[in-house]
Design a protein around this motif. Structure first.
Motif, PDB file in Angstrom:
ATOM      1  N   GLY A 135      -7.564   5.707  -3.657  1.00 10.96           N
ATOM      2  CA  GLY A 135      -6.615   6.180  -4.658  1.00 10.96           C
ATOM      3  C   GLY A 135      -5.268   5.481  -4.533  1.00 10.96           C
ATOM      4  O   GLY A 135      -4.606   5.189  -5.535  1.00 10.96           O
ATOM      5  N   ILE A 136      -4.869   5.212  -3.304  1.00  6.32           N
ATOM      6  CA  ILE A 136      -3.598   4.504  -3.085  1.00  6.32           C
ATOM      7  C   ILE A 136      -3.708   3.071  -3.595  1.00  6.32           C
ATOM      8  O   ILE A 136      -2.770   2.532  -4.193  1.00  6.32           O
ATOM      9  CB  ILE A 136      -3.207   4.543  -1.590  1.00  6.32           C
ATOM     10  CG1 ILE A 136      -2.832   5.976  -1.201  1.00  6.32           C
ATOM     11  CG2 ILE A 136      -2.049   3.590  -1.299  1.00  6.32           C
ATOM     12  CD1 ILE A 136      -2.636   6.188   0.285  1.00  6.32           C
ATOM     13  N   ILE A 137      -4.854   2.451  -3.395  1.00  6.79           N
ATOM     14  CA  ILE A 137      -5.068   1.091  -3.915  1.00  6.79           C
ATOM     15  C   ILE A 137      -4.921   1.096  -5.434  1.00  6.79           C
ATOM     16  O   ILE A 137      -4.240   0.238  -6.015  1.00  6.79           O
ATOM     17  CB  ILE A 137      -6.448   0.554  -3.485  1.00  6.79           C
ATOM     18  CG1 ILE A 137      -6.472   0.314  -1.969  1.00  6.79           C
ATOM     19  CG2 ILE A 137      -6.803  -0.726  -4.250  1.00  6.79           C
ATOM     20  CD1 ILE A 137      -7.827  -0.051  -1.404  1.00  6.79           C
TER      21      ILE A 137
ATOM     22  N   ASP B  15      -1.252   1.701  -6.363  1.00  3.24           N
ATOM     23  CA  ASP B  15      -0.464   0.494  -6.087  1.00  3.24           C
ATOM     24  C   ASP B  15      -0.649  -0.510  -7.222  1.00  3.24           C
ATOM     25  O   ASP B  15       0.316  -1.085  -7.737  1.00  3.24           O
ATOM     26  CB  ASP B  15      -0.939  -0.099  -4.750  1.00  3.24           C
ATOM     27  CG  ASP B  15       0.002  -1.163  -4.213  1.00  3.24           C
ATOM     28  OD1 ASP B  15       1.185  -1.172  -4.606  1.00  3.24           O
ATOM     29  OD2 ASP B  15      -0.448  -1.981  -3.387  1.00  3.24           O
TER      30      ASP B  15
ATOM     31  N   LYS C 290       1.122   0.665 -10.418  1.00 10.36           N
ATOM     32  CA  LYS C 290       2.590   0.599 -10.380  1.00 10.36           C
ATOM     33  C   LYS C 290       3.105  -0.761 -10.833  1.00 10.36           C
ATOM     34  O   LYS C 290       4.265  -0.895 -11.199  1.00 10.36           O
ATOM     35  CB  LYS C 290       3.089   0.929  -8.972  1.00 10.36           C
ATOM     36  CG  LYS C 290       2.896   2.409  -8.647  1.00 10.36           C
ATOM     37  CD  LYS C 290       4.104   3.015  -7.965  1.00 10.36           C
ATOM     38  CE  LYS C 290       3.950   4.519  -7.897  1.00 10.36           C
ATOM     39  NZ  LYS C 290       5.026   5.168  -7.151  1.00 10.36           N
ATOM     40  N   GLY C 291       2.252  -1.770 -10.807  1.00  8.72           N
ATOM     41  CA  GLY C 291       2.641  -3.091 -11.291  1.00  8.72           C
ATOM     42  C   GLY C 291       2.366  -3.273 -12.784  1.00  8.72           C
ATOM     43  O   GLY C 291       2.493  -4.379 -13.313  1.00  8.72           O
TER      44      GLY C 291
ATOM     45  N   GLU D  76      -9.856  -0.887  -7.908  1.00 10.16           N
ATOM     46  CA  GLU D  76      -9.032  -1.720  -8.797  1.00 10.16           C
ATOM     47  C   GLU D  76      -9.674  -1.873 -10.172  1.00 10.16           C
ATOM     48  O   GLU D  76      -8.949  -2.023 -11.173  1.00 10.16           O
ATOM     49  CB  GLU D  76      -8.704  -3.079  -8.165  1.00 10.16           C
ATOM     50  CG  GLU D  76      -9.860  -3.878  -7.693  1.00 10.16           C
ATOM     51  CD  GLU D  76     -10.254  -3.546  -6.250  1.00 10.16           C
ATOM     52  OE1 GLU D  76     -11.197  -4.175  -5.740  1.00 10.16           O
ATOM     53  OE2 GLU D  76      -9.665  -2.648  -5.626  1.00 10.16           O
TER      54      GLU D  76
END
Lengths: 445, 445
Positions: free
Chosen positions: A306-308, A311, A314-315, A428
Motif C-alpha cells: 500500500g505504501i508503494i 508513493d 503522490k507523484g 504499482e
C-alpha cells in the motif's frame, strides 16, 4: 473510406492463399476459417482446396468485398488493381517493402495509393499483420494463434501490428479481451482518424487503446480522439530519438511528443508510457465509472504494498483526503485498534471485516476513487459480496490489487471484474490505473 | 546475532499453536508441517494434537532452538522471556502492535529488545509475516499458500513482509522462485545488515532483492550491500512523502532517498522503482553473465515492440553501437533484403533464420548485451538450439522478450531460462532488465 467494411465484409478473397503450412497465405487461411461467410482462396498456381475451400484463379471469379492480400510487395499493385476492377471495396495488405524501405518501396506505395484512390478501395496497411474482431470470429491476419485472443470491450488501434498483437495477447492473459484490434502499418489510406471513430461507434467498445509512432495527420488524429465519446488512451512512442528506426518501421515521421501530450491534456484522454499501462488503462477506462475527482481512498491488508502504491500516486495528480468523521467512527467500530485508520486505511492482515472497511471508505463523501490491496487468503477469500453491493449502490471506481498464487485467486478475480472492478497483480499497476482514471477527468475541457 | 539460526533450526516451537482453522497459530502450524525436524505446538489451553503434533504446555518442555511466536503483542514479552530461559536462540514474532503504534507499543518493543539482548535471542520482527526457505521446505510464516512459492536463486529481504510475499508469488508466477525470503518488519534486532551477508554466503542465492522503507542503520545497510559479492537490487520506497504511513507500518524513519541512491551508485548494486522491476532485475542479475559494458544489440521480429524497448533504453545508460562490417555482411547473407540491418536489426517477421540473426549480433565485438523481441509462432518456435550454442560459447547477457499465448510458449520460455537467458513478457520489461544490467556494471568502484 469505409473502415466499417472491415467489420462486416460480405465475402472474403484470400489472394495468394496457400496449402503450405508456415506460408503467410496458409496462416491467413487458417485464421479466416472461423469467418461466418464465403471465403475464396485465390491462387492461379494452386489446385484443389485448402481447408475445404476450393481454389479459384482470379478475384474476378468471386463475390467478395474484402481481400486479404498475401502476396509480396512487387505484386501488390497488380493485385490491388484487379481487386478494384472486380469491385472489392476493402483490402488488407500484409507485405512490407513499401514506404518504410524508401526508394523503390516508396514508389510502390505511391502506386497502391493511387490505385486505391482510383477504385475507392479502403486499404489496411501495407506492412501490417492485419486486424481481428474476436466476437465475430473474424481474423484478417496471418498471426498464428490470433484466434486465442479473448473477446472483450477494449478496442485497439496500433501503428505497429506487433504492438496490437502483443497487447491483445496481454489483455487475454489478464482474463480480458478486445472488441476489435487493428494494426495500421504504413497507413496508405486507413489512418487513426478513420479507425478511432469506427471504434467509438462500435457498441462493444468501451475504451480505445492507441499506439502511435508518428503520423502526418496529427490534427485529424487529435480531433478524432477529442470527438470520441469513448475514452481514449494512447502510448506515444518516441520520448527519445528513435526517428530512424520508426521511419524504417511504419514510415512514421519524426515528431515532437509534446504535440500529442498537449493534445491529450483534456477529459476522456490519457497518455501512458508502457504497454502494460496501455492495456491496464484500457481495462480501467472500459469498466469503471467516471470518477468525480482526484480524491483517492486506499484500503490495504498489508501496508508495505500500500505504501508503494501511495508513493507512486503522490507523484501524480492524486489527492489523499481526510476521511469524514462518520467514516472514521465506522472504521473504529468495524476494526477496533487497527494499525492505521487515516487514509490509507491499513488493517494489517486480511480479516473478515476487510470488505466492510472497503465499504466504509468507498461510501465516504470525500473519496472519489478507491484503491485496495489484499494478499489472498483461502479461509477469507476476497470480499466479493460486499463489492457487489458497492458496485450497485456507489458509482465510484474501485481498483483491486491482488497477490497470491494465480490459480487460487483466479475465480474471485474474475468475479470482481464481472462487477466492473478491475484487478491488478502488483501495487504499482493498481496505482497506475488510479492515476489514469484521474488523468481521464483532468485537463482542459 | 545469528541469522543462520533461521536457516538451520534444530527443533521448532510454535507458541500459541491452534487447532482452529483461520487462526494465525493454525496457519503457522499448517506451513511448518513440511519442516524436516521436530515441531512442538505450545499452548497450555489446548489438548491433544494438531496435524499429528502433540500439544505441550510450555516451551520449557521442548528441545527447540527456534520459536514461532503466534501470540498477541501484550503476551510477547513474557513468551520471549520464557524462550530465553528455555535456551531458544531465535524467534519470529508475528504480532503487530509495537513500535509502529507508538505509545504502549513502543514500550513493548523496548521490552522485547532488552529481553532479546539479555538472553541473546535473534528476533525476526515483530510485525512480520516471517520467512521462507523453499528448498528446505521451511516456512516460518502464517501466510496461507506460502508453500506454493517456488524454489529459485533469488534471495529476498524486505522491510515489509507483504512486499516479500507478493514478490515471491510474482517470481513464482514467472516460473522462478526464491532461495530464501525474509520479512523484517520492525527489526528489533535483525536488520538488513544481518540478512544480506547471510544471503551473500548462501550458495543458493545468486542475486539479493531488497525492499526498504527506511532504516536507522543506513551505513550498515549500505556497507552490507557494498561488501556483498552477490549482486544486490533495491527498491527504496519514499520518492514522495510517505513518512507517516511508513512510520505507522514498520516504524521506518523518514529519510531522503538520495542517501540510498548515492550509496547504490557502484558496480553490483542497482536501484529500481517498482516491484516488477525488482523481481525482473533479481532474475536477470541472478542468471546472466556480467556484461562488459553498456553496448546493446537489439534483434526484433516485429519492429514496433522493438522501438518501444529502444525508446526506453535511450533514456538510460544504454549505448547502441554500430555493428561491425563482418556482422553486417553476415546479416546480409542470412537475411537478404531484411527491413532494417542497422542496430536494431529487424527481420519484420519471425523466420527460420531468426536464431542466426541473434547469433550474428551476439557475436559482434561491439555488442555487450543482446535484447531480443519475437512474437511466438508455432511453426517456428523460439530459436532454443541457437541460443544454447550462444549461451555456451558467448559470455554475454541475452534478454528475450516473448509475446503470444502463455501456454503456447511456456515450454520454450522455460528452456531459454534454463540456459540462463531470462525472458520477459512485455517490451519495456525486457528493456528495464537490460538497463539494470548496465547499471550493475556502472557507477563508482
Amino acid at each position: 473510406m469505409r473502415v466499417t467494411d472491415f467489420f462486416d465484409p460480405d465475402g472474403i478473397a484470400v489472394i495468394g492463399a496457400s496449402k503450405t503450412p508456415g506460408k503467410l497465405g496458409n496462416d491467413a487461411m487458417t485464421n479466416i476459417r472461423t469467418y461466418d461467410g464465403d471465403v475464396f482462396p485465390v491462387n492461379p498456381s494452386s489446385e484443389g482446396s485448402v481447408y475445404g475451400y476450393e481454389f479459384v484463379d482470379s478475384v474476378h471469379d468471386v463475390d467478395a468485398d474484402l481481400a486479404l492480400c498475401c502476396v509480396p510487395s512487387p505484386v501488390v499493385p497488380e493485385v490491388l488493381e484487379e481487386c478494384g476492377q472486380a469491385g472489392v471495396g476493402a483490402a488488407v495488405i500484409f507485405a512490407g517493402g513499401f514506404a518504410e524501405m524508401g526508394g523503390e518501396g516508396a514508389a510502390f506505395q505511391d502506386e497502391i495509393a493511387s490505385i486505391a484512390d482510383e477504385y475507392d478501395i479502403t486499404v489496411l496497411g501495407p506492412n501490417t499483420a492485419g486486424y481481428a474482431i474476436p466476437h465475430k470470429d473474424l481474423y484478417g491476419s496471418f498471426v498464428p494463434r490470433i484466434r486465442e485472443v479473448g473477446t472483450g470491450n477494449v478496442g485497439i488501434v496500433a501503428q505497429s501490428a506487433g504492438v496490437a498483437i502483443t497487447s491483445s495477447f496481454h489483455l487475454t492473459r489478464e482474463g480480458y479481451g478486445v472488441s476489435a484490434m487493428f494494426g495500421l502499418g504504413n497507413r496508405v489510406n486507413t489512418e487513426f482518424a478513420d479507425v478511432i471513430p469506427a471504434l467509438d461507434d462500435d457498441p462493444r467498445t468501451d475504451a480505445i487503446v492507441v499506439h502511435v509512432e508518428g503520423t502526418e495527420d496529427v490534427d485529424d488524429f487529435l480531433a478524432a480522439c477529442r470527438e470520441s465519446d469513448t475514452p481514449v488512451v494512447a502510448l506515444k512512442v518516441g520520448e527519445h530519438d528513435i526517428a530512424d528506426f520508426a521511419q524504417a518501421h511504419t514510415a512514421a515521421p519524426a515528431q515532437d511528443n509534446a504535440v500529442y501530450e498537449d493534445g491529450f491534456d483534456r477529459p476522456g484522454l490519457v497518455t501512458v508510457s508502457s504497454t502494460t499501462e496501455l492495456i491496464d488503462t484500457g481495462r480501467v477506462l472500459a469498466d469503471s465509472p467516471t470518477p468525480d475527482g482526484p480524491n483517492v481512498g486506499i484500503v490495504t491488508a498489508q501496508a508495505g504494498p500500500g505504501i508503494i502504491a501511495t508513493d507512486y500516486l503522490k507523484g501524480t495528480g492524486a489527492e489523499f483526503p481526510d476521511l469524514t468523521e462518520e467514516t472514521r467512527e465506522r472504521l473504529d467500530e468495524i476494526l477496533p485498534g487497527i494499525t492505521y485508520t487515516e487514509n490509507p486505511v491499513d488493517t494489517g492482515r486480511p480479516m473478515p471485516e476487510f470488505g466492510e472497511a472497503i465499504d466504509a471508505v468507498a461510501r465516504d463523501d470525500n473519496v472519489d476513487i478507491v484503491l485496495v490491496y489484499e494478499i489472498y487468503e483461502d479461509s477469507l477469500g476476497y470480499p466479493v459480496d460486499e463489492l457487489e453491493a458497492l458496485a450497485e449502490e456507489v458509482d465510484k471506481p474501485i481498483c483491486f490489487t491482488v497477490a497470491g498464487p494465480d490459480h487460487a485467486l483466479e475465480d474471485e478475480r474474475r468475479a470482481m471484474e464481472a462487477l466492473g472492478i478491475p484487478t491488478f497483480d502488483t501495487p504499482e499497476r493498481g496505482a497506475q490505473a488510479v492515476a489514469a482514471l484521474i488523468e481521464s477527468v483532468s485537463g482542459d475541457e
